[in-house]
Scaffold this motif. Structure first.
Motif, short mmCIF file in Angstrom:
data_model
loop_
_atom_site.label_atom_id
_atom_site.label_comp_id
_atom_site.label_asym_id
_atom_site.label_seq_id
_atom_site.Cartn_x
_atom_site.Cartn_y
_atom_site.Cartn_z
N TYR A 284 -0.16 72.38 117.43
CA TYR A 284 -0.59 71.77 118.51
C TYR A 284 0.70 71.10 118.82
N THR A 285 0.36 70.17 119.84
CA THR A 285 1.37 69.43 120.86
C THR A 285 -0.01 67.90 120.75
N PHE A 286 0.29 66.89 120.72
CA PHE A 286 -0.35 65.77 120.68
C PHE A 286 0.22 65.26 121.47
N GLY A 287 -0.37 64.20 122.37
CA GLY A 287 0.23 62.83 123.19
C GLY A 287 -1.06 62.07 123.51
N LEU A 288 -0.07 60.90 122.56
CA LEU A 288 -1.07 59.49 122.39
C LEU A 288 -0.79 58.53 122.94
N ARG A 289 -1.37 57.33 123.12
CA ARG A 289 -1.29 56.59 123.53
C ARG A 289 -1.69 55.49 122.69
N ARG A 290 -1.29 54.45 122.78
CA ARG A 290 -1.07 52.50 121.69
C ARG A 290 -1.84 51.63 122.67
N PRO A 291 -3.46 51.88 122.68
CA PRO A 291 -4.29 51.16 123.60
C PRO A 291 -4.33 49.99 122.59
N ASP A 292 -5.08 50.73 120.77
CA ASP A 292 -5.16 49.50 119.97
C ASP A 292 -4.82 50.50 118.61
N GLY A 293 -3.88 50.53 118.66
CA GLY A 293 -3.28 51.38 117.50
C GLY A 293 -3.07 53.06 118.46
N TRP A 294 -2.51 53.72 117.36
CA TRP A 294 -1.94 55.38 117.66
C TRP A 294 -3.22 56.13 118.03
N ARG A 295 -3.73 56.62 119.62
CA ARG A 295 -4.93 57.08 119.31
C ARG A 295 -4.59 58.67 120.01
N ILE A 296 -5.03 59.96 120.25
CA ILE A 296 -5.00 61.02 120.70
C ILE A 296 -5.42 60.91 122.22
N ALA A 297 -4.30 61.34 123.36
CA ALA A 297 -4.81 61.54 124.57
C ALA A 297 -4.90 62.76 125.10
N GLU A 298 -3.84 63.18 124.34
CA GLU A 298 -3.68 65.09 124.84
C GLU A 298 -4.01 65.45 123.80
N LEU A 299 -4.27 66.97 123.79
CA LEU A 299 -4.07 67.39 122.29
C LEU A 299 -4.22 68.84 123.16
N ALA A 300 -3.22 69.54 122.98
CA ALA A 300 -2.51 71.47 123.42
C ALA A 300 -2.65 71.76 122.22
N LEU A 301 -3.17 73.04 122.01
CA LEU A 301 -3.55 73.30 120.49
C LEU A 301 -3.11 74.88 121.16
N THR A 302 -1.62 75.69 120.93
CA THR A 302 -1.97 77.13 121.27
C THR A 302 -1.38 78.54 119.64
N LEU A 303 -2.09 79.30 119.77
CA LEU A 303 -3.39 80.18 118.04
C LEU A 303 -1.52 81.19 118.98
#
Length: 132
Positions: A109-128
């Motif tokens: 997994y590669t998670f791109g997170l943003r912090r608008p009001d706590g860390w949230r997942i903005a992008e998720l890429a899964l390479t199986l």
């Protein structure tokens, strides 16, 4: 900050496995995007927007048999600033039918997170590593 990012990723995995929609909503941005790379099938997605991702998750839960778990390991924060971060984690996905337990996939997994009001997942890429 690292612990908060690791917690956000762990919260995602637990909420996904339990189909805990309120928790998934809390950990995903409204404009989240998901993409998947599957050997022999190429890139699937992106699935764009929290509502579409939740529909995708619900459909996956409906189609699955047994109890599926997403085990995340080697969780590493690879980039961070005050508002964004990238986290990578290895995946081992298992299925327990009550009669047997098996590994159904592995990947990264590669998670791109943003912090608008706590860390949230903005992008998720899964390479199986394998098709399942």
């Amino acid at each position: 900050m690292i612990a908060e990012l690791q917690q956000a990723v762990a919260n995602y995995a637990h909420a996904l496995d339990e189909l805990n929609v309120p928790e998934l909503e809390a950990v995903l941005t409204e404009d989240t995007t998901w993409t998947f790379t599957i050997p022999g099938q190429g890139v699937l997605g992106p699935v764009a927007g929290r509502a579409a991702v939740l529909d995708f998750i619900r459909a996956g839960h409906t189609a699955q048999t047994g109890r599926v778990r997403h085990h995340l390991g080697n969780v590493v924060v690879t980039k961070t600033d005050a508002a964004t971060a990238e986290v990578r984690a290895c995946l081992v996905q298992t299925r327990n039918t009550g009669e047997s337990i098996r590994i159904i996939s592995t990947g990264v997994y590669t998670f791109g997170l943003r912090r608008p009001d706590g860390w949230r997942i903005a992008e998720l890429a899964l390479t199986l590593d394998n098709a399942f």
